[in-house]
Design a protein around this motif. Structure first.
Motif, PDB file in Angstrom:
ATOM      1  N   GLN A 120     -42.372 -32.009   7.294  1.00  9.29           N
ATOM      2  CA  GLN A 120     -41.477 -31.066   6.624  1.00  9.29           C
ATOM      3  C   GLN A 120     -40.626 -30.383   7.685  1.00  9.29           C
ATOM      4  O   GLN A 120     -41.156 -29.855   8.663  1.00  9.29           O
ATOM      5  CB  GLN A 120     -42.260 -30.001   5.845  1.00  9.29           C
ATOM      6  N   GLY A 121     -39.327 -30.392   7.507  1.00  8.77           N
ATOM      7  CA  GLY A 121     -38.456 -29.788   8.488  1.00  8.77           C
ATOM      8  C   GLY A 121     -38.419 -28.272   8.398  1.00  8.77           C
ATOM      9  O   GLY A 121     -38.719 -27.682   7.363  1.00  8.77           O
ATOM     10  N   TYR A 122     -38.061 -27.645   9.497  1.00  9.42           N
ATOM     11  CA  TYR A 122     -37.891 -26.194   9.537  1.00  9.42           C
ATOM     12  C   TYR A 122     -37.050 -25.842  10.752  1.00  9.42           C
ATOM     13  O   TYR A 122     -36.798 -26.683  11.631  1.00  9.42           O
ATOM     14  CB  TYR A 122     -39.245 -25.468   9.594  1.00  9.42           C
ATOM     15  N   THR A 123     -36.596 -24.610  10.793  1.00 11.73           N
ATOM     16  CA  THR A 123     -35.737 -24.148  11.888  1.00 11.73           C
ATOM     17  C   THR A 123     -36.373 -22.957  12.577  1.00 11.73           C
ATOM     18  O   THR A 123     -36.764 -21.988  11.914  1.00 11.73           O
ATOM     19  CB  THR A 123     -34.348 -23.754  11.364  1.00 11.73           C
ATOM     20  N   LEU A 124     -36.491 -23.035  13.891  1.00 13.99           N
ATOM     21  CA  LEU A 124     -36.907 -21.892  14.696  1.00 13.99           C
ATOM     22  C   LEU A 124     -35.669 -21.260  15.303  1.00 13.99           C
ATOM     23  O   LEU A 124     -34.603 -21.875  15.360  1.00 13.99           O
ATOM     24  CB  LEU A 124     -37.875 -22.340  15.801  1.00 13.99           C
ATOM     25  N   LEU A 203     -49.847 -21.731  12.396  1.00 13.58           N
ATOM     26  CA  LEU A 203     -49.835 -21.389  10.972  1.00 13.58           C
ATOM     27  C   LEU A 203     -48.463 -20.904  10.531  1.00 13.58           C
ATOM     28  O   LEU A 203     -47.990 -21.231   9.436  1.00 13.58           O
ATOM     29  CB  LEU A 203     -50.890 -20.327  10.680  1.00 13.58           C
ATOM     30  N   LEU A 204     -47.810 -20.099  11.377  1.00  9.69           N
ATOM     31  CA  LEU A 204     -46.480 -19.605  11.035  1.00  9.69           C
ATOM     32  C   LEU A 204     -45.503 -20.759  10.842  1.00  9.69           C
ATOM     33  O   LEU A 204     -44.723 -20.773   9.883  1.00  9.69           O
ATOM     34  CB  LEU A 204     -45.971 -18.663  12.130  1.00  9.69           C
ATOM     35  N   ALA A 205     -45.528 -21.721  11.765  1.00 14.10           N
ATOM     36  CA  ALA A 205     -44.616 -22.860  11.656  1.00 14.10           C
ATOM     37  C   ALA A 205     -44.875 -23.628  10.366  1.00 14.10           C
ATOM     38  O   ALA A 205     -43.927 -24.075   9.691  1.00 14.10           O
ATOM     39  CB  ALA A 205     -44.770 -23.773  12.866  1.00 14.10           C
ATOM     40  N   ARG A 206     -46.144 -23.772  10.014  1.00 19.08           N
ATOM     41  CA  ARG A 206     -46.465 -24.441   8.741  1.00 19.08           C
ATOM     42  C   ARG A 206     -45.915 -23.643   7.568  1.00 19.08           C
ATOM     43  O   ARG A 206     -45.408 -24.210   6.591  1.00 19.08           O
ATOM     44  CB  ARG A 206     -47.984 -24.581   8.629  1.00 19.08           C
ATOM     45  N   GLY A 207     -45.993 -22.320   7.666  1.00 16.58           N
ATOM     46  CA  GLY A 207     -45.432 -21.474   6.621  1.00 16.58           C
ATOM     47  C   GLY A 207     -43.917 -21.562   6.555  1.00 16.58           C
ATOM     48  O   GLY A 207     -43.325 -21.546   5.469  1.00 16.58           O
ATOM     49  N   THR A 214     -39.526 -24.833  -0.364  1.00 18.83           N
ATOM     50  CA  THR A 214     -39.694 -24.314  -1.723  1.00 18.83           C
ATOM     51  C   THR A 214     -38.709 -23.218  -2.110  1.00 18.83           C
ATOM     52  O   THR A 214     -38.518 -22.969  -3.290  1.00 18.83           O
ATOM     53  CB  THR A 214     -41.119 -23.763  -1.910  1.00 18.83           C
ATOM     54  N   SER A 215     -38.097 -22.555  -1.143  1.00 18.14           N
ATOM     55  CA  SER A 215     -37.255 -21.404  -1.483  1.00 18.14           C
ATOM     56  C   SER A 215     -35.901 -21.808  -2.052  1.00 18.14           C
ATOM     57  O   SER A 215     -35.301 -21.065  -2.847  1.00 18.14           O
ATOM     58  CB  SER A 215     -37.044 -20.519  -0.253  1.00 18.14           C
ATOM     59  N   GLY A 216     -35.379 -22.956  -1.616  1.00 17.97           N
ATOM     60  CA  GLY A 216     -34.050 -23.359  -2.059  1.00 17.97           C
ATOM     61  C   GLY A 216     -32.928 -22.564  -1.425  1.00 17.97           C
ATOM     62  O   GLY A 216     -31.772 -22.662  -1.840  1.00 17.97           O
ATOM     63  N   LEU A 217     -33.239 -21.781  -0.388  1.00 16.08           N
ATOM     64  CA  LEU A 217     -32.243 -20.932   0.251  1.00 16.08           C
ATOM     65  C   LEU A 217     -31.633 -21.635   1.455  1.00 16.08           C
ATOM     66  O   LEU A 217     -32.238 -22.538   2.041  1.00 16.08           O
ATOM     67  CB  LEU A 217     -32.876 -19.614   0.683  1.00 16.08           C
ATOM     68  N   THR A 218     -30.450 -21.204   1.831  1.00 16.82           N
ATOM     69  CA  THR A 218     -29.784 -21.721   3.015  1.00 16.82           C
ATOM     70  C   THR A 218     -29.227 -20.564   3.826  1.00 16.82           C
ATOM     71  O   THR A 218     -29.162 -19.421   3.354  1.00 16.82           O
ATOM     72  CB  THR A 218     -28.629 -22.665   2.638  1.00 16.82           C
ATOM     73  N   GLY A 219     -28.803 -20.874   5.058  1.00 18.59           N
ATOM     74  CA  GLY A 219     -28.135 -19.877   5.891  1.00 18.59           C
ATOM     75  C   GLY A 219     -29.009 -18.690   6.217  1.00 18.59           C
ATOM     76  O   GLY A 219     -30.229 -18.792   6.376  1.00 18.59           O
ATOM     77  N   SER A 260     -49.925 -15.311   2.268  1.00 18.04           N
ATOM     78  CA  SER A 260     -49.623 -14.327   3.293  1.00 18.04           C
ATOM     79  C   SER A 260     -48.522 -14.802   4.228  1.00 18.04           C
ATOM     80  O   SER A 260     -48.105 -14.051   5.111  1.00 18.04           O
ATOM     81  CB  SER A 260     -50.881 -14.031   4.125  1.00 18.04           C
ATOM     82  N   LEU A 261     -48.061 -16.028   4.048  1.00 16.36           N
ATOM     83  CA  LEU A 261     -47.029 -16.585   4.925  1.00 16.36           C
ATOM     84  C   LEU A 261     -45.794 -17.036   4.165  1.00 16.36           C
ATOM     85  O   LEU A 261     -44.683 -16.991   4.699  1.00 16.36           O
ATOM     86  CB  LEU A 261     -47.598 -17.778   5.704  1.00 16.36           C
ATOM     87  N   VAL A 262     -45.974 -17.475   2.933  1.00 17.71           N
ATOM     88  CA  VAL A 262     -44.877 -18.056   2.164  1.00 17.71           C
ATOM     89  C   VAL A 262     -44.557 -17.162   0.973  1.00 17.71           C
ATOM     90  O   VAL A 262     -45.429 -16.926   0.123  1.00 17.71           O
ATOM     91  CB  VAL A 262     -45.249 -19.466   1.668  1.00 17.71           C
ATOM     92  N   PRO A 263     -43.342 -16.642   0.867  1.00 20.44           N
ATOM     93  CA  PRO A 263     -42.999 -15.812  -0.295  1.00 20.44           C
ATOM     94  C   PRO A 263     -43.016 -16.629  -1.572  1.00 20.44           C
ATOM     95  O   PRO A 263     -42.531 -17.769  -1.598  1.00 20.44           O
ATOM     96  CB  PRO A 263     -41.587 -15.303   0.028  1.00 20.44           C
ATOM     97  N   THR A 264     -43.612 -16.072  -2.611  1.00 17.20           N
ATOM     98  CA  THR A 264     -43.647 -16.758  -3.895  1.00 17.20           C
ATOM     99  C   THR A 264     -42.275 -16.708  -4.550  1.00 17.20           C
ATOM    100  O   THR A 264     -41.432 -15.876  -4.203  1.00 17.20           O
ATOM    101  CB  THR A 264     -44.659 -16.099  -4.828  1.00 17.20           C
TER     102      THR A 264
END
Length: 637
Positions: A120-124, A203-207, A214-219, A260-264
Motif C-alpha cells: 500500500q502506498g503512502y507519502t512521508l 506502526l505509524l507508517a502502516r497507519g 481509505t480516506s479518499g483525500l488528496t493534497g 488509534s492511528l487511522v481516522p474513521t
C-alpha cells in the motif's frame, strides 16, 4: 554603429525578406555590442543529502514540494532513494530550505528494509529546512500544520515531543528529527528508547498507508488526516512497543491499535463538516435541565452539543448522598454523535458511564426556540447563555482529538469542567494517582471575576465543590476572554460553542477518543473456575472487540495449540457489552465500586450499577503471570 550605417541596415531589412543573412538582432536593434543583453546565469543549486525511514525505504521518490500541494509533480526537483534509504536531492539553493520535502512510497516499487516490497502506498514528509531525516515522526509534524492542529512548526514540535515522552512512551533524549536506526556502542538506555521509536514508526507508517487507502483525500487534506488521531495516540501506542516489529507482530498490533492511528470515516466527515461551517446551528451549545430517575433520585443534567456533530451528557447535581457521588453513582457521563433536523434529534451512544441520559435512537417533536429546547416526555432544557455576559456559555478546544474537554461557565458564577481523555495516561497498572485522575472526570466550582463585569477570572481562589479530576482550571487558573472571542489560560485556548469559531471546533468526543481509551489494553480479575481461583484476562482489541482468556493451569505445555473452547476460557467474545443497551463499558477512576474508593487507578467496568464487574488494568500477561504463555493466543507479540 553610426547613424548612416544604421539607416542603411534598416532599409535593407525593409526591402527584402530574402535578406535572411541578416540576424534578427541586426534588424531589430541598433546592433551595438555594449547593448546586447546576455541570458541570466542559472540559479545556484545546492544538494540535500538524507535518508527515508520506516525501515529504510529503497526506490522511494523524493522531491521538493515547490507548490506545496503535497505531491511530487513532474516539474519539481526529484530523486530516488538507494537501497539503504539514502538520497541526494539537487534543487535551487534559495528554494531548498523553503519547501516541504516529500518521500513517496509506491506499492510494488518501493521496498521496506524490514518487510520487503510495500503493498500500500503512502507519502512521508519533512518540514521545510528539516529534510535530512524523513520519518513518520517528521510526517506527523507536517500533518499537524496541514491539518490546522498547530499554528506553527514550533508548536507542532513541542506538542509532538510532549506526546512521545512520559511513563509509557519515554523517548527522552531523542528528538522528532532523529534517526531511530540502531547506533553502534550507544548506552543501553538510549538504545532502548531508539528501538521503541523504531517500532512505533513501523506502526505509524502502516497507519499512513491505511489512511491513504481509505480516506479518499488528496493534497494537504490527505496530509492533515495522517495525524488526525495518530498524534494524540503516541503515548498509548508507544506503551505497547519496545522494539522493532516483525511483519507478524506489526500486523497483530496494528489490528489492536488501528483506531488509534487511522481516522474513521465518521471522524473524517465530522472534521470536514466542522471546517466547512460558517455559522453555528441553533442547537449548538450547553443546555441544562432537571429530571427524576427511576430510583427517585433528582438530578440536574448538562447537555453539550458541539458543531462537529458530537455531544456530551453529564449529571452535574444529584440528590443522592454526597458519599455516593462517585462516577458509578450519579456523576457519570456519556457521549456520542447526534443530528438535529426537521424537529428530530437522533443520537448514537459511543461511550456510557451512567444509566441516565440519552440512549441511541431518534426523538421526534424536539423544538429549539432561542434558548429553550423542548420535546416529548417532559423534555425541557435551557441554554447556558447570556446576551450581555461573554463569559457565560460552553467552551471547548478548537481541536480536541488529542485531549477533549468542555468548560461550561454559568451566570451564577459557577462552572463545570470536564475532561474525557488525557493523552499522557498510558492506562497501565503502574499509572500514578495524579496521572490517572487527570484523565476523565468532572470538576465543579466557582470562578471569581477580577472586577465587576470583567472577563478576566480566577479559578484558583474559589471553592471546588466537586473534584472528580485534578485538571484545570487551576494553577495559575486565570482565564481571559480574548479579542477573537476565545477563552485562554496558560497553555490552553478554548472556543465558545454557538459562535462561528465554536461551530468549527472538532471536540474529539468520537471514535478518535474512544479508540485511544480502549485499543490494546489488558485487564484481569480473579474468578472461581471448578472451585479453584484463576485469573481471567481481558484483551481489548478495539472499542467493541474484547477477548477474554483464563490463566492456564500450572505446568501447561507452552507449545500446546491455543484452546478456543469456551469452557476452558481460551478465547471469549465480549462484543455484546455495548453502551447502546445501557450497560457500562468504560474506564472509571477508582479501584472499586464502593463510594469510598480512592482515585488510585483506572479500571474497566462491565454491567450496570448494582451488578458491576470490575477489571483491574494490568500489563500484558507473560508466562510468569499466566502459568504459561496463554497470552500468545490473542496477541502473539
Amino acid at each position: 554603429m553610426n547613424l548612416t550605417n544604421k539607416r542603411l541596415l534598416n532599409a535593407l531589412c525593409r526591402a527584402s525578406v530574402a535578406a535572411s543573412v541578416l540576424s534578427l538582432a541586426a534588424c531589430g536593434g541598433d546592433g551595438d555590442d555594449d547593448n546586447n543583453t546576455a541570458p541570466p546565469p542559472p540559479a545556484p543549486t545546492a544538494q540535500l543529502s538524507g535518508v527515508v525511514l520506516d525501515g529504510a525505504l529503497a526506490n522511494a521518490k523524493v522531491c521538493l514540494d515547490l507548490n506545496d500541494n503535497r505531491a511530487c509533480d513532474v516539474d519539481e526537483p526529484s530523486t530516488t532513494t538507494a537501497a539503504d534509504g539514502k538520497f541526494t536531492l539537487t534543487a535551487e539553493e534559495a528554494k531548498l530550505p523553503l519547501h516541504t520535502v516529500l518521500a513517496v512510497a509506491t506499492a510494488g516499487t518501493t521496498t521496506d528494509a524490514d518487510y520487503g516490497a510495500i503493498t500500500q502506498g503512502y507519502t512521508l514528509a519533512a518540514p521545510a529546512g528539516k529534510g535530512a531525516v524523513i520519518t513518520p515522526y517528521t510526517t506527523l509534524l507536517v500533518s499537524e500544520l496541514d491539518g490546522g492542529r498547530a499554528e506553527n512548526l514550533v508548536q507542532a514540535e513541542r506538542d509532538l515531543l510532549d506526546r512521545m515522552v512520559g511513563i509509557a512512551g519515554d523517548v527522552g533524549g531523542l528528538t522528532v528529527y532523529d534517526s531511530f536506526l540502531p547506533v553502534a556502542d550507544e548506552v543501553a538506555a538510549q538504545a532502548t528508547k531508539r528501538a521503541k521509536m523504531y517500532g512505533v514508526a513501523q506502526l505509524l507508517a502502516r497507519g499512513f498507508a491505511e489512511t491513504a487507502a481509505t480516506s479518499g483525500l488528496t493534497g494537504k487534506a490527505a496530509s492533515g488526516a495522517l495525524g488526525m488521531v495518530a498524534t494524540g495516540s503516541l503515548q498509548q501506542v508507544a506503551a505497547q512497543v519496545s522494539a522493532p516489529l516483525t511483519a507478524e507482530q506489526r500486523g497483530t498490533l496494528f489490528t489492536a491499535v488501528k483506531d488509534s492511528l487511522v481516522p474513521t470515516p465518521a471522524t473524517l466527515a465530522a472534521s470536514a463538516a466542522a471546517a466547512a461551517k460558517t455559522a453555528a446551528a441553533p442547537i449548538e451549545g450547553a443546555w441544562t435541565g432537571t429530571s427524576t430517575l427511576p430510583t427517585g433520585e433528582s438530578v440536574k443534567e448538562l447537555y453539550v452539543f458541539a458543531g462537529d456533530g458530537t455531544y456530551v451528557h453529564r449529571v452535574i447535581e444529584t440528590s443522592a448522598p454526597t458519599t455516593a457521588t462517585q462516577f458509578d453513582n450519579g456523576f457519570g457521563y456519556r457521549y456520542g454523535r447526534y443530528t438535529y433536523a426537521a424537529g428530530t434529534l437522533t443520537t448514537t451512544v459511543i461511550e456510557a458511564q451512567e444509566v441516565s441520559g440519552p440512549k441511541a435512537g431518534a426523538v421526534t417533536g424536539v423544538t429549539v426556540a432561542g434558548d429553550t429546547l423542548t420535546g416529548p416526555n417532559g423534555l425541557s432544557l435551557t441554554r447556558v447563555a447570556s446576551a450581555t455576559d461573554p463569559l457565560v456559555g460552553a467552551w471547548v478546544r478548537p481541536d480536541g482529538s488529542s485531549e477533549p474537554e468542555v468548560l461550561v461557565m454559568f451566570g451564577d458564577g459557577t462552572y463545570v469542567h470536564s475532561t474525557f481523555y488525557y493523552q499522557n495516561d498510558p492506562q497501565t497498572g503502574t499509572a500514578s494517582p495524579l496521572e490517572t485522575a487527570k484523565s476523565a472526570g468532572m470538576r465543579k466550582g466557582a470562578y471569581a471575576r477580577e472586577a465587576a463585569g470583567s472577563t478576566v477570572v480566577n479559578f484558583g481562589e474559589t471553592t471546588v465543590a466537586f473534584n472528580g479530576n485534578l485538571a484545570i482550571p487551576s494553577n495559575p487558573g486565570v482565564g481571559t476572554v480574548q479579542p477573537d472571542g476565545s477563552f485562554s489560560m496558560t497553555g490552553l485556548r478554548l472556543v465558545k460553542l454557538g459562535t462561528p469559531a465554536g461551530a468549527k471546533a472538532v471536540t474529539g468526543l468520537s471514535e478518535a477518543t474512544r479508540s485511544r481509551l480502549w485499543s490494546g489494553r489488558y485487564f484481569s480479575r480473579t474468578v472461581s473456575v471448578g472451585g479453584a481461583n484463576r485469573l481471567q484476562f481481558l484483551y481489548v482489541r478495539g472499542p467493541n472487540d474484547v477477548l477474554g482468556f483464563f490463566q492456564a493451569p500450572t505446568g501447561s505445555d507452552l507449545t500446546a495449540a491455543c484452546n478456543t473452547a469456551a469452557d476452558n476460557g481460551a478465547v471469549r467474545d465480549f462484543t455484546s457489552v455495548d453502551p447502546a443497551d445501557g450497560k457500562l463499558k468504560q474506564f472509571v477512576i477508582g479501584s472499586s465500586v464502593n463510594a469510598s474508593a480512592g482515585y488510585d487507578q483506572r479500571r474497566l467496568n462491565v454491567g450496570v450499577p448494582g451488578s458491576v464487574v470490575s477489571y483491574t488494568p494490568v500489563a500484558r500477561p507473560t508466562a510468569a503471570a499466566t502459568g504459561n504463555n496463554t497470552a500468545r493466543c490473542v496477541a502473539p507479540v
